[in-house]
Design an enzyme around this catalytic site. Structure first.
Site, PDB file in Angstrom:
ATOM      1  N   HIS A   1     -28.918  64.947 -38.765  1.00 26.84           N
ATOM      2  CA  HIS A   1     -27.672  64.258 -38.386  1.00 26.84           C
ATOM      3  C   HIS A   1     -27.862  63.194 -37.323  1.00 26.84           C
ATOM      4  O   HIS A   1     -26.883  62.568 -36.893  1.00 26.84           O
ATOM      5  CB  HIS A   1     -26.653  65.296 -37.869  1.00 26.84           C
ATOM      6  CG  HIS A   1     -26.565  66.498 -38.738  1.00 26.84           C
ATOM      7  ND1 HIS A   1     -27.221  67.668 -38.458  1.00 26.84           N
ATOM      8  CD2 HIS A   1     -25.947  66.688 -39.932  1.00 26.84           C
ATOM      9  CE1 HIS A   1     -26.988  68.545 -39.417  1.00 26.84           C
ATOM     10  NE2 HIS A   1     -26.230  67.985 -40.327  1.00 26.84           N
TER      11      HIS A   1
ATOM     12  N   GLY B   1     -14.863  62.626 -29.608  1.00 27.27           N
ATOM     13  CA  GLY B   1     -14.793  62.973 -31.027  1.00 27.27           C
ATOM     14  C   GLY B   1     -14.963  61.736 -31.898  1.00 27.27           C
ATOM     15  O   GLY B   1     -15.630  61.766 -32.933  1.00 27.27           O
TER      16      GLY B   1
ATOM     17  N   ARG C   1     -14.951  55.399 -30.096  1.00 25.38           N
ATOM     18  CA  ARG C   1     -14.768  55.536 -28.642  1.00 25.38           C
ATOM     19  C   ARG C   1     -16.137  55.508 -27.967  1.00 25.38           C
ATOM     20  O   ARG C   1     -16.292  54.967 -26.875  1.00 25.38           O
ATOM     21  CB  ARG C   1     -14.017  56.833 -28.317  1.00 25.38           C
ATOM     22  CG  ARG C   1     -13.462  56.875 -26.891  1.00 25.38           C
ATOM     23  CD  ARG C   1     -12.721  58.200 -26.591  1.00 25.38           C
ATOM     24  NE  ARG C   1     -11.687  58.449 -27.546  1.00 25.38           N
ATOM     25  CZ  ARG C   1     -11.443  59.667 -28.074  1.00 25.38           C
ATOM     26  NH1 ARG C   1     -12.134  60.711 -27.692  1.00 25.38           N
ATOM     27  NH2 ARG C   1     -10.499  59.820 -28.959  1.00 25.38           N
TER      28      ARG C   1
ATOM     29  N   ARG D   1     -24.299  58.965 -40.669  1.00 30.49           N
ATOM     30  CA  ARG D   1     -22.905  59.331 -40.950  1.00 30.49           C
ATOM     31  C   ARG D   1     -21.898  58.524 -40.137  1.00 30.49           C
ATOM     32  O   ARG D   1     -20.748  58.958 -39.935  1.00 30.49           O
ATOM     33  CB  ARG D   1     -22.654  60.831 -40.682  1.00 30.49           C
ATOM     34  CG  ARG D   1     -23.351  61.732 -41.678  1.00 30.49           C
ATOM     35  CD  ARG D   1     -23.185  63.196 -41.316  1.00 30.49           C
ATOM     36  NE  ARG D   1     -23.905  64.021 -42.258  1.00 30.49           N
ATOM     37  CZ  ARG D   1     -23.320  64.802 -43.177  1.00 30.49           C
ATOM     38  NH1 ARG D   1     -22.016  64.897 -43.242  1.00 30.49           N
ATOM     39  NH2 ARG D   1     -24.046  65.499 -44.005  1.00 30.49           N
TER      40      ARG D   1
ATOM     41  N   ARG E   1     -17.488  66.617 -22.995  1.00 26.63           N
ATOM     42  CA  ARG E   1     -16.571  66.149 -24.029  1.00 26.63           C
ATOM     43  C   ARG E   1     -15.496  65.282 -23.390  1.00 26.63           C
ATOM     44  O   ARG E   1     -14.946  65.641 -22.335  1.00 26.63           O
ATOM     45  CB  ARG E   1     -15.938  67.349 -24.736  1.00 26.63           C
ATOM     46  CG  ARG E   1     -14.740  66.969 -25.559  1.00 26.63           C
ATOM     47  CD  ARG E   1     -14.334  67.949 -26.609  1.00 26.63           C
ATOM     48  NE  ARG E   1     -12.965  67.749 -27.022  1.00 26.63           N
ATOM     49  CZ  ARG E   1     -12.515  66.690 -27.706  1.00 26.63           C
ATOM     50  NH1 ARG E   1     -13.342  65.728 -28.056  1.00 26.63           N
ATOM     51  NH2 ARG E   1     -11.242  66.575 -28.033  1.00 26.63           N
ATOM     52  N   ILE E   2     -15.216  64.125 -23.997  1.00 32.40           N
ATOM     53  CA  ILE E   2     -14.105  63.281 -23.538  1.00 32.40           C
ATOM     54  C   ILE E   2     -13.208  63.051 -24.754  1.00 32.40           C
ATOM     55  O   ILE E   2     -13.554  62.300 -25.652  1.00 32.40           O
ATOM     56  CB  ILE E   2     -14.584  61.961 -22.907  1.00 32.40           C
ATOM     57  CG1 ILE E   2     -15.758  61.355 -23.669  1.00 32.40           C
ATOM     58  CG2 ILE E   2     -14.985  62.178 -21.455  1.00 32.40           C
ATOM     59  CD1 ILE E   2     -16.175  60.003 -23.122  1.00 32.40           C
ATOM     60  N   GLY E   3     -12.079  63.745 -24.771  1.00 30.63           N
ATOM     61  CA  GLY E   3     -11.282  63.763 -25.990  1.00 30.63           C
ATOM     62  C   GLY E   3      -9.803  63.543 -25.757  1.00 30.63           C
ATOM     63  O   GLY E   3      -9.316  63.532 -24.627  1.00 30.63           O
ATOM     64  N   SER E   4      -9.099  63.387 -26.856  1.00 33.73           N
ATOM     65  CA  SER E   4      -7.641  63.323 -26.785  1.00 33.73           C
ATOM     66  C   SER E   4      -7.077  64.722 -27.029  1.00 33.73           C
ATOM     67  O   SER E   4      -7.760  65.580 -27.609  1.00 33.73           O
ATOM     68  CB  SER E   4      -7.097  62.319 -27.807  1.00 33.73           C
ATOM     69  OG  SER E   4      -7.438  62.701 -29.118  1.00 33.73           O
TER      70      SER E   4
ATOM     71  N   GLU F   1      -6.599  70.723 -28.284  1.00 40.46           N
ATOM     72  CA  GLU F   1      -7.567  69.831 -28.917  1.00 40.46           C
ATOM     73  C   GLU F   1      -8.361  70.686 -29.903  1.00 40.46           C
ATOM     74  O   GLU F   1      -7.902  71.754 -30.277  1.00 40.46           O
ATOM     75  CB  GLU F   1      -8.411  69.088 -27.867  1.00 40.46           C
ATOM     76  CG  GLU F   1      -9.075  69.951 -26.826  1.00 40.46           C
ATOM     77  CD  GLU F   1     -10.387  70.546 -27.282  1.00 40.46           C
ATOM     78  OE1 GLU F   1     -10.380  71.761 -27.616  1.00 40.46           O
ATOM     79  OE2 GLU F   1     -11.413  69.866 -27.271  1.00 40.46           O
ATOM     80  N   MET F   2      -9.568  70.230 -30.327  1.00 43.98           N
ATOM     81  CA  MET F   2     -10.206  70.955 -31.428  1.00 43.98           C
ATOM     82  C   MET F   2     -11.704  71.254 -31.255  1.00 43.98           C
ATOM     83  O   MET F   2     -12.345  71.664 -32.221  1.00 43.98           O
ATOM     84  CB  MET F   2      -9.984  70.179 -32.745  1.00 43.98           C
ATOM     85  CG  MET F   2      -8.521  69.965 -33.074  1.00 43.98           C
ATOM     86  SD  MET F   2      -8.241  69.098 -34.629  1.00 43.98           S
ATOM     87  CE  MET F   2      -8.681  70.350 -35.802  1.00 43.98           C
TER      88      MET F   2
ATOM     89  N   SER G   1      -2.693  62.513 -25.628  1.00 42.88           N
ATOM     90  CA  SER G   1      -2.411  61.429 -26.574  1.00 42.88           C
ATOM     91  C   SER G   1      -1.029  61.593 -27.212  1.00 42.88           C
ATOM     92  O   SER G   1      -0.493  60.652 -27.784  1.00 42.88           O
ATOM     93  CB  SER G   1      -3.469  61.407 -27.680  1.00 42.88           C
ATOM     94  OG  SER G   1      -3.516  62.662 -28.331  1.00 42.88           O
ATOM     95  N   ASP G   2      -0.484  62.801 -27.140  1.00 39.66           N
ATOM     96  CA  ASP G   2       0.819  63.038 -27.764  1.00 39.66           C
ATOM     97  C   ASP G   2       1.435  64.321 -27.212  1.00 39.66           C
ATOM     98  O   ASP G   2       0.731  65.144 -26.614  1.00 39.66           O
ATOM     99  CB  ASP G   2       0.677  63.146 -29.290  1.00 39.66           C
ATOM    100  CG  ASP G   2      -0.284  64.243 -29.705  1.00 39.66           C
ATOM    101  OD1 ASP G   2      -1.500  64.071 -29.515  1.00 39.66           O
ATOM    102  OD2 ASP G   2       0.190  65.285 -30.186  1.00 39.66           O
TER     103      ASP G   2
ATOM    104  N   ARG H   1      -6.109  55.691 -28.491  1.00 36.81           N
ATOM    105  CA  ARG H   1      -7.024  56.842 -28.503  1.00 36.81           C
ATOM    106  C   ARG H   1      -8.472  56.367 -28.480  1.00 36.81           C
ATOM    107  O   ARG H   1      -9.362  57.044 -27.993  1.00 36.81           O
ATOM    108  CB  ARG H   1      -6.785  57.717 -29.744  1.00 36.81           C
ATOM    109  CG  ARG H   1      -5.482  58.499 -29.668  1.00 36.81           C
ATOM    110  CD  ARG H   1      -5.172  59.195 -30.982  1.00 36.81           C
ATOM    111  NE  ARG H   1      -3.725  59.345 -31.135  1.00 36.81           N
ATOM    112  CZ  ARG H   1      -3.113  60.485 -31.416  1.00 36.81           C
ATOM    113  NH1 ARG H   1      -3.782  61.579 -31.597  1.00 36.81           N
ATOM    114  NH2 ARG H   1      -1.808  60.526 -31.531  1.00 36.81           N
TER     115      ARG H   1
HETATM  116  O1  LIG Z   1      -9.949  62.346 -29.707  1.00 35.02           O
HETATM  117  P1  LIG Z   1     -10.923  63.404 -30.093  1.00 35.02           P
HETATM  118  O2  LIG Z   1     -12.063  63.491 -29.136  1.00 35.02           O
HETATM  119  O3  LIG Z   1     -11.408  63.300 -31.522  1.00 35.02           O
HETATM  120  O4  LIG Z   1     -10.125  64.814 -29.967  1.00 35.02           O
HETATM  121  C1  LIG Z   1      -8.947  65.180 -30.636  1.00 35.02           C
HETATM  122  O5  LIG Z   1      -8.553  64.294 -31.682  1.00 35.02           O
HETATM  123  C2  LIG Z   1      -8.888  64.837 -32.973  1.00 35.02           C
HETATM  124  C3  LIG Z   1      -7.611  65.062 -33.749  1.00 35.02           C
HETATM  125  O6  LIG Z   1      -6.895  63.886 -33.854  1.00 35.02           O
HETATM  126  C4  LIG Z   1      -9.628  66.140 -32.706  1.00 35.02           C
HETATM  127  O7  LIG Z   1     -11.000  65.885 -32.692  1.00 35.02           O
HETATM  128  C5  LIG Z   1      -9.080  66.519 -31.343  1.00 35.02           C
HETATM  129  O8  LIG Z   1      -9.862  67.402 -30.595  1.00 35.02           O
HETATM  130  O1  LIG Z   2      -6.108  68.300 -31.601  1.00 43.49           O
HETATM  131  C1  LIG Z   2      -5.190  67.580 -31.207  1.00 43.49           C
HETATM  132  C2  LIG Z   2      -5.415  66.357 -30.560  1.00 43.49           C
HETATM  133  C3  LIG Z   2      -4.358  65.594 -30.147  1.00 43.49           C
HETATM  134  N1  LIG Z   2      -3.116  66.058 -30.378  1.00 43.49           N
HETATM  135  C4  LIG Z   2      -2.883  67.235 -30.993  1.00 43.49           C
HETATM  136  O2  LIG Z   2      -1.720  67.613 -31.184  1.00 43.49           O
HETATM  137  N2  LIG Z   2      -3.926  67.964 -31.398  1.00 43.49           N
END
Ligand SMILES: O=P(O)(O)O[C@H]1O[C@H](CO)[C@@H](O)[C@H]1O
Ligand SMILES: O=c1cc[nH]c(=O)[nH]1
Length: 236
Positions: A7, A23, A27, A46, A90-93, A183-184, A207-208, A221
């Protein structure tokens, strides 16, 4: 372990000891182009872009991690075990669960609850509690203070499901337990780091707000969450 991996086409030595993990690979590109000097792109496999460069004279990498625990599980495992990475940030939304959080607010995940079965691989006789590196977390809080960025620190949720059949019902249950946002990926990252004895942290930007419907654009984002980026870059 040999490199390149299935990968990642980086060679051993191409990646810094500290890696930022958004993610979104775009970004990662934005961070490399905006903040880093002497940048080399080491991965395009990828479309999951990875770059190494220098921030204020310190070597640092930034690598897209993809969405969800299975994806960050692969990238972080390879960074740790194939490339010798020691600090994974990790720097995420994230979506707000706590009603005081608004779009663009920054959250640090001290702990990460999850509905994922990722921990099943460890065959533990109980429930594992994934937590951040205290050292990275303390430094991030200090840097945020120096930069004048207010951060909320606490428990977050790494959900397997973005579009849930349960609607907001599940989030409402986590809310009762004081969980700040959803987040995920963080829980999977924290588990990989714990298992390998290295450091991990998740710095997130709201982000929301699923309970109110407020939300940022996809463009925001990708490029507008600069406060969390600037805190994370100081962790090299
Ligand atoms: O903005 P990223 O870092 O991708 O993080 C959030 O955004 C994605 C979902 O839109 C999921 O990966 C979640 O964890
Ligand atoms: O995983 C996520 C990321 C941003 N907003 C959400 O609601 N879920």
């Amino acid at each position: 372990m040999s490199t390149p991996t299935p990968h990642n086409n980086a060679k051993l030595g191409d990646i810094a000891e500290t890696v930022l993990l958004p993610g979104d690979p775009l970004r990662a590109k934005f961070i490399a182009e905006t903040y880093l000097e002497d940048v080399v792109q080491y991965n395009t496999v990828r479309g999951m872009f990875g770059y190494t460069g220098y921030y204020k004279g310190k070597k640092i990498s930034v690598q897209g991690s993809g969405m969800g625990i299975p994806s960050i599980g692969i990238y972080s495992y390879e960074l740790i075990h194939f490339y010798g990475v020691k600090n994974l940030v990790r720097i995420g939304s994230a979506g707000a669960i706590n009603e005081n959080l608004k779009p663009h607010d920054v959250v640090i995940g001290m702990g990460a609850c999850t509905d994922s079965r990722y921990a099943a691989q460890y065959d533990l006789p109980g429930t594992y509690a994934p937590i951040a590196s205290y050292e990275l977390m303390q430094k991030a809080i200090e840097k945020a203070k120096e930069q004048g960025t207010q951060v909320t620190v606490g428990n977050i949720l790494s959900n397997d499901v973005f579009y849930s059949d349960a609607g907001l019902d599940n989030l409402a249950k986590w809310k009762k337990m004081g969980v700040l946002c959803v987040e995920m990926e963080a829980a999977g990252l924290y588990m990989n780091a714990a298992r390998a004895g290295v450091n991990a942290l998740a710095i997130l930007t709201i982000s929301d707000c699923p309970f109110t419907g407020e939300e940022c654009s996809a463009h925001d984002r990708q490029v507008a969450f600069t406060k969390m980026m600037e805190i994370a870059l100081e962790l090299a």
